[in-house]
Design an enzyme around this catalytic site. Sequence first.
Site, PDB file in Angstrom:
ATOM      1  N   GLU A  71       0.910  -1.284   0.008  1.00 27.62           N
ATOM      2  CA  GLU A  71      -0.123  -0.059  -0.116  1.00 27.62           C
ATOM      3  C   GLU A  71       0.748   1.327   0.177  1.00 27.62           C
ATOM      4  OE1 GLU A  71      -0.371  -2.744   1.878  1.00 27.62           O
ATOM      5  OE2 GLU A  71      -2.393  -3.190   2.343  1.00 27.62           O
ATOM      6  N   THR A  87      19.777 -38.519  -2.706  1.00 21.70           N
ATOM      7  CA  THR A  87      19.585 -37.799  -3.971  1.00 21.70           C
ATOM      8  C   THR A  87      20.905 -36.937  -3.996  1.00 21.70           C
ATOM      9  OG1 THR A  87      17.245 -38.054  -3.941  1.00 21.70           O
ATOM     10  CG2 THR A  87      18.217 -36.259  -5.342  1.00 21.70           C
ATOM     11  N   LEU A 123      21.167 -27.399  -6.801  1.00 23.03           N
ATOM     12  CA  LEU A 123      19.739 -26.883  -6.046  1.00 23.03           C
ATOM     13  C   LEU A 123      19.929 -25.263  -6.148  1.00 23.03           C
ATOM     14  CD1 LEU A 123      18.990 -29.194  -3.318  1.00 23.03           C
ATOM     15  CD2 LEU A 123      18.262 -29.293  -5.473  1.00 23.03           C
ATOM     16  N   ARG A 152      19.673 -21.212 -11.773  1.00 20.83           N
ATOM     17  CA  ARG A 152      20.490 -20.716 -12.836  1.00 20.83           C
ATOM     18  C   ARG A 152      19.784 -20.441 -14.100  1.00 20.83           C
ATOM     19  NH1 ARG A 152      21.915 -25.414 -10.297  1.00 20.83           N
ATOM     20  NH2 ARG A 152      21.376 -26.716 -12.073  1.00 20.83           N
ATOM     21  N   ALA A 164      12.310 -40.600  -3.996  1.00 18.25           N
ATOM     22  CA  ALA A 164      11.171 -41.196  -3.748  1.00 18.25           C
ATOM     23  C   ALA A 164      11.049 -41.558  -2.106  1.00 18.25           C
ATOM     24  CB  ALA A 164      11.267 -42.528  -4.467  1.00 18.25           C
TER      25      ALA A 164
HETATM   26  C1  AOF Z   1       0.028  -4.983   4.662  1.00 21.75           C
HETATM   27  N1  AOF Z   1       0.710  -4.793   3.247  1.00 21.75           N
HETATM   28  O1  AOF Z   1       2.202  -5.656   1.871  1.00 21.75           O
HETATM   29  C2  AOF Z   1       1.916  -6.860   3.640  1.00 21.75           C
HETATM   30  C3  AOF Z   1       1.354  -6.804   5.098  1.00 21.75           C
HETATM   31  O2  AOF Z   1       6.708  -6.979  10.235  1.00 21.75           O
HETATM   32  P1  AOF Z   1       5.713  -5.924   9.688  1.00 21.75           P
HETATM   33  O3  AOF Z   1       5.632  -4.957  10.510  1.00 21.75           O
HETATM   34  O4  AOF Z   1       6.047  -5.724   8.070  1.00 21.75           O
HETATM   35  O5  AOF Z   1       4.557  -6.696   9.671  1.00 21.75           O
HETATM   36  C4  AOF Z   1       4.115  -7.961   9.087  1.00 21.75           C
HETATM   37  C5  AOF Z   1       2.705  -8.239   8.915  1.00 21.75           C
HETATM   38  O6  AOF Z   1       2.158  -7.358   7.954  1.00 21.75           O
HETATM   39  C6  AOF Z   1       2.365  -9.526   8.234  1.00 21.75           C
HETATM   40  O7  AOF Z   1       2.268 -10.507   9.283  1.00 21.75           O
HETATM   41  C7  AOF Z   1       0.819  -9.375   7.678  1.00 21.75           C
HETATM   42  O8  AOF Z   1      -0.090  -9.119   8.688  1.00 21.75           O
HETATM   43  C8  AOF Z   1       1.392  -7.699   7.238  1.00 21.75           C
HETATM   44  N2  AOF Z   1       1.695  -7.899   5.759  1.00 21.75           N
HETATM   45  N3  AOF Z   1       0.346  -6.021   5.237  1.00 21.75           N
HETATM   46  O9  AOF Z   1      -0.694  -4.141   4.809  1.00 21.75           O
HETATM   47  C9  AOF Z   1       1.660  -5.730   2.821  1.00 21.75           C
HETATM   48  N4  AOF Z   1       3.112  -7.613   3.338  1.00 21.75           N
HETATM   49 ZN    ZN Z   2       0.662  -2.628   5.920  1.00 22.19          ZN
END
Ligand code: AOF
Ligand code: ZN
Length: 359
Positions: free
Chosen positions: A50, A194, A202, A205, A296
């Site tokens: 946001e 494996t 892993l 690339r 597997a």
């Molecule tokens: C949003 N917009 O793009 C994301 C959100 O460690 P912080 O303060 O960044 O908080 C992490 C929390 O923020 C995460 O657990 C989730 O609830 C929210 N993520 N929220 O408004 C975002 N990535």
């Molecule tokens: Zn946020």
Amino acid sequence: MAAAIRLSRRNLGRTATNPSVGTIIVRDDGNGPMIVGTGVTAIGGRPHAETEALAEAGVLAQGATAYVTLEPCAHHGRTPPCANALVSAGIVRVVGAASDPDPRVSGKGYAILRAAGVEVVERLLAEEAAEQMAGYMNRSLKKRPEVVLKLALSADGMIGRKGDGQISITGDAARREVHLIRAETDAVLIGIGTALEDDPALTVRLPGLETRSPARIVLDRHIRLPENAKLVAEADRVPLYIAACAEADPHRRAALERRGVRFIGTETIDGRVALPELMEDLAALGMASVLVEGGAEVAKAFLDEGLVDRIVLFTGPETIGEGGIASPVDAGSIPAGFRKLRETRFGEDRATEWIRDLY
Ligand code: AOF
Ligand code: ZN
């Protein structure tokens, strides 16, 4: 919202421990809707989507609608809550997809918006958005990463031939797709069998994505991984974790630690690494998704423990026949509780994906 979900994919695998969220700000001045700001959760998890989108929109956010793939946050982090930021910017309508299970947010983000007079629409394409951030959802709700099981099957359902090491079952396009999946995942996991047979690196690339290699994890209870393995060679650049048992040779452990290898998950049951506990350890390290890539036995162990959340089967056109190692799962034996998500062609190969519902 579909565009916001596609946009959010950009930083998948790079925002831990945050989900990669997408935001699109749209306004309509009477000439039809116009996008004035887009944002994705930044690499490392902050700023939030946001913040990025509002910065781009500037004053054009006034009177606009924000489409967000996750409920806007309600807690104070490095910046004030996104819900408040949307209000301050003059957004009049918020359309959200997935609800946020984080107790600091859950329902509170929408409540802040409504209290400020913003119109809120919830759960538009909620399932699609949750699926895109399945790692975050799993880690938040189950305290373990999303486990993705990937297998490459021959036309007769084999994943290799005994004693032959790495044989190619699928072609180049499918191989590149696997690297792309790795780039969006926090960790790749294999068994020591494996690791010894194939000596894989892993890493990712793909041109331009070389820096997006996930952590590598080897289930190796007796620490048999040799110091000259390709996995060890890059341990200083891309994290390598070995899940060994506590009784394993401390000298071998020390020698590998000197090369930058890390050790985890020493809890064992009947001498085997306890997978549920290991998954909890990985979640505690901040990992939200794990790609299980072989072989597997390891695949079967994850399936038997009911730890698999997503299954991706690549199927090639050739048969292996005599001496083949049968896959522990094929299209006809997908466990109950999974639903088919998509089927994609990669040259002569086919990738079919099944997902288990989160709730
Ligand atoms: C949003 N917009 O793009 C994301 C959100 O460690 P912080 O303060 O960044 O908080 C992490 C929390 O923020 C995460 O657990 C989730 O609830 C929210 N993520 N929220 O408004 C975002 N990535
Ligand atoms: Zn946020």
